[in-house]
Motif scaffolding. Structure first.
Motif, PDB file in Angstrom:
ATOM      1  N   HIS A  31      12.983  33.130  30.315  1.00 43.15           N
ATOM      2  CA  HIS A  31      13.618  32.991  29.007  1.00 43.15           C
ATOM      3  C   HIS A  31      15.101  33.286  29.129  1.00 43.15           C
ATOM      4  CE1 HIS A  31      12.927  37.422  28.687  1.00 43.15           C
ATOM      5  NE2 HIS A  31      14.049  37.387  27.988  1.00 43.15           N
ATOM      6  N   PHE A  32      15.871  32.828  28.159  1.00 43.73           N
ATOM      7  CA  PHE A  32      17.305  33.075  28.116  1.00 43.73           C
ATOM      8  C   PHE A  32      17.593  34.299  27.266  1.00 43.73           C
ATOM      9  CE2 PHE A  32      17.553  28.265  28.386  1.00 43.73           C
ATOM     10  CZ  PHE A  32      17.893  28.250  29.728  1.00 43.73           C
ATOM     11  N   ASP A  33      18.595  35.081  27.673  1.00 45.48           N
ATOM     12  CA  ASP A  33      19.201  36.099  26.823  1.00 45.48           C
ATOM     13  C   ASP A  33      20.545  35.539  26.381  1.00 45.48           C
ATOM     14  OD1 ASP A  33      17.149  37.883  27.248  1.00 45.48           O
ATOM     15  OD2 ASP A  33      18.283  39.201  28.583  1.00 45.48           O
ATOM     16  N   LEU A  34      20.735  35.387  25.077  1.00 45.27           N
ATOM     17  CA  LEU A  34      22.021  34.934  24.541  1.00 45.27           C
ATOM     18  C   LEU A  34      22.820  36.133  24.063  1.00 45.27           C
ATOM     19  CD1 LEU A  34      21.045  31.854  22.325  1.00 45.27           C
ATOM     20  CD2 LEU A  34      21.604  31.916  24.752  1.00 45.27           C
ATOM     21  N   CYS A  35      24.127  36.076  24.246  1.00 46.76           N
ATOM     22  CA  CYS A  35      25.034  37.103  23.735  1.00 46.76           C
ATOM     23  C   CYS A  35      26.070  36.419  22.864  1.00 46.76           C
ATOM     24  CB  CYS A  35      25.732  37.843  24.860  1.00 46.76           C
ATOM     25  SG  CYS A  35      24.658  38.922  25.801  1.00 46.76           S
ATOM     26  N   PRO A  36      26.369  36.987  21.684  1.00 46.84           N
ATOM     27  CA  PRO A  36      27.420  36.416  20.850  1.00 46.84           C
ATOM     28  C   PRO A  36      28.765  36.466  21.568  1.00 46.84           C
ATOM     29  CG  PRO A  36      26.200  38.128  19.672  1.00 46.84           C
ATOM     30  CD  PRO A  36      25.764  38.171  21.097  1.00 46.84           C
ATOM     31  N   THR A  37      29.600  35.464  21.289  1.00 46.85           N
ATOM     32  CA  THR A  37      30.924  35.445  21.907  1.00 46.85           C
ATOM     33  C   THR A  37      32.032  35.784  20.922  1.00 46.85           C
ATOM     34  OG1 THR A  37      31.190  33.075  21.484  1.00 46.85           O
ATOM     35  CG2 THR A  37      30.241  33.723  23.612  1.00 46.85           C
ATOM     36  N   ASP A  38      31.848  35.464  19.669  1.00 43.88           N
ATOM     37  CA  ASP A  38      32.956  35.666  18.721  1.00 43.88           C
ATOM     38  C   ASP A  38      32.494  36.192  17.365  1.00 43.88           C
ATOM     39  OD1 ASP A  38      31.651  33.392  17.926  1.00 43.88           O
ATOM     40  OD2 ASP A  38      33.388  32.075  18.035  1.00 43.88           O
ATOM     41  N   SER A  39      31.346  36.844  17.343  1.00 40.46           N
ATOM     42  CA  SER A  39      30.833  37.459  16.116  1.00 40.46           C
ATOM     43  C   SER A  39      29.895  38.582  16.535  1.00 40.46           C
ATOM     44  CB  SER A  39      30.081  36.432  15.265  1.00 40.46           C
ATOM     45  OG  SER A  39      28.927  35.983  15.946  1.00 40.46           O
ATOM     46  N   GLY A  40      29.399  39.299  15.568  1.00 45.93           N
ATOM     47  CA  GLY A  40      28.412  40.328  15.858  1.00 45.93           C
ATOM     48  C   GLY A  40      27.016  39.739  15.925  1.00 45.93           C
ATOM     49  N   GLN A  41      26.071  40.567  16.332  1.00 48.82           N
ATOM     50  CA  GLN A  41      24.690  40.113  16.472  1.00 48.82           C
ATOM     51  C   GLN A  41      24.122  39.630  15.138  1.00 48.82           C
ATOM     52  OE1 GLN A  41      21.642  43.084  17.146  1.00 48.82           O
ATOM     53  NE2 GLN A  41      20.652  41.763  18.663  1.00 48.82           N
ATOM     54  N   ALA A  42      24.379  40.344  14.053  1.00 47.84           N
ATOM     55  CA  ALA A  42      23.813  39.963  12.755  1.00 47.84           C
ATOM     56  C   ALA A  42      24.310  38.588  12.316  1.00 47.84           C
ATOM     57  CB  ALA A  42      24.149  41.016  11.696  1.00 47.84           C
ATOM     58  N   GLU A  43      25.600  38.346  12.489  1.00 46.93           N
ATOM     59  CA  GLU A  43      26.152  37.043  12.102  1.00 46.93           C
ATOM     60  C   GLU A  43      25.589  35.931  12.982  1.00 46.93           C
ATOM     61  OE1 GLU A  43      28.937  40.266  11.008  1.00 46.93           O
ATOM     62  OE2 GLU A  43      28.143  39.654  12.945  1.00 46.93           O
ATOM     63  N   GLU A  44      25.466  36.195  14.272  1.00 47.59           N
ATOM     64  CA  GLU A  44      24.941  35.179  15.178  1.00 47.59           C
ATOM     65  C   GLU A  44      23.459  34.926  14.920  1.00 47.59           C
ATOM     66  OE1 GLU A  44      25.348  32.262  18.243  1.00 47.59           O
ATOM     67  OE2 GLU A  44      26.577  33.099  16.649  1.00 47.59           O
ATOM     68  N   LEU A  45      22.721  35.958  14.557  1.00 52.37           N
ATOM     69  CA  LEU A  45      21.318  35.787  14.189  1.00 52.37           C
ATOM     70  C   LEU A  45      21.198  34.834  13.010  1.00 52.37           C
ATOM     71  CD1 LEU A  45      18.312  36.494  14.417  1.00 52.37           C
ATOM     72  CD2 LEU A  45      18.784  38.484  12.965  1.00 52.37           C
ATOM     73  N   GLU A  46      21.979  35.048  11.985  1.00 48.16           N
ATOM     74  CA  GLU A  46      21.947  34.165  10.816  1.00 48.16           C
ATOM     75  C   GLU A  46      22.302  32.731  11.189  1.00 48.16           C
ATOM     76  OE1 GLU A  46      20.718  34.777   7.800  1.00 48.16           O
ATOM     77  OE2 GLU A  46      20.160  36.690   8.714  1.00 48.16           O
ATOM     78  N   ARG A  47      23.306  32.559  12.062  1.00 44.10           N
ATOM     79  CA  ARG A  47      23.711  31.222  12.482  1.00 44.10           C
ATOM     80  C   ARG A  47      22.590  30.530  13.243  1.00 44.10           C
ATOM     81  NH1 ARG A  47      26.191  28.027  16.421  1.00 44.10           N
ATOM     82  NH2 ARG A  47      25.831  29.553  18.063  1.00 44.10           N
TER      83      ARG A  47
END
Length: 126
Positions: A65-81
Motif C-alpha cells: 500500500h502507499f503512504d501519502l503525505c500532504p505537501t502544502d496543507s495539513g492532514q485534515a485539509e488533505e483528508l477532506e480533499r
C-alpha cells in the motif's frame, strides 16, 4: 493542495531478504531497520520502501500500500480533499498519525500526518 507518495509499504515474511533484493535491483540502500522491518531509500525525492515483518502467508493478500503525505496543507485539509475526490474511509481505526482510506476501486492507502516537500518545480517541466 496535493500529496506525494512518501512510503511504499510491503508486508514481508523476510524483510531483510526483500530489502537486499530491492536495493540491488534499484540501486537503493538500507536506511533503517528494527524488529518491525527494514526501510530502503534511493534518490532524494523517491519514495521509501518499507518492508514490514509479518508472520502471515502474504501470497495472494494485500501486501502493498502507499503512504501519502500532504505537501502544502495539513492532514485534515488533505483528508477532506481526498474524500472529495472519491476516497472512502475504511473500517480501520485512525491513529493520530494516519488515516486508512480506500481509492475508488477499494485499494487501501494511508494518509499520514507528516508533511513532505512538494516535487521540485523542474520535475514537472521535463
Amino acid at each position: 493542495m496535493a500529496s506525494r507518495i512518501a512510503d511504499i509499504v510491503i508486508k514481508a515474511r523476510s524483510p531483510e531478504r526483500l530489502a537486499r533484493f530491492w536495493c540491488a535491483a534499484l540501486g537503493y540502500r538500507i536506511t533503517g531497520a528494527d524488529e518491525t522491518g527494514v526501510a530502503v531509500s534511493g534518490a532524494a525525492n523517491a519514495p521509501t520502501m518499507l518492508f514490514l515483518r509479518t508472520d502471515d502467508d502474504v501470497r495472494g493478500t494485500e501486501t502493498l500500500h502507499f503512504d501519502l503525505c500532504p505537501t502544502d496543507s495539513g492532514q485534515a485539509e488533505e483528508l477532506e480533499r481526498l474524500l472529495s475526490l472519491g476516497a472512502t474511509p475504511t473500517d480501520a481505526v485512525p491513529s493520530g498519525s494516519w488515516h486508512v482510506l480506500a481509492d475508488p476501486e477499494g485499494n487501501k492507502f494511508c494518509l499520514m500526518a507528516k508533511r513532505i516537500a512538494p516535487e521540485p518545480a523542474d520535475f514537472h517541466d521535463s
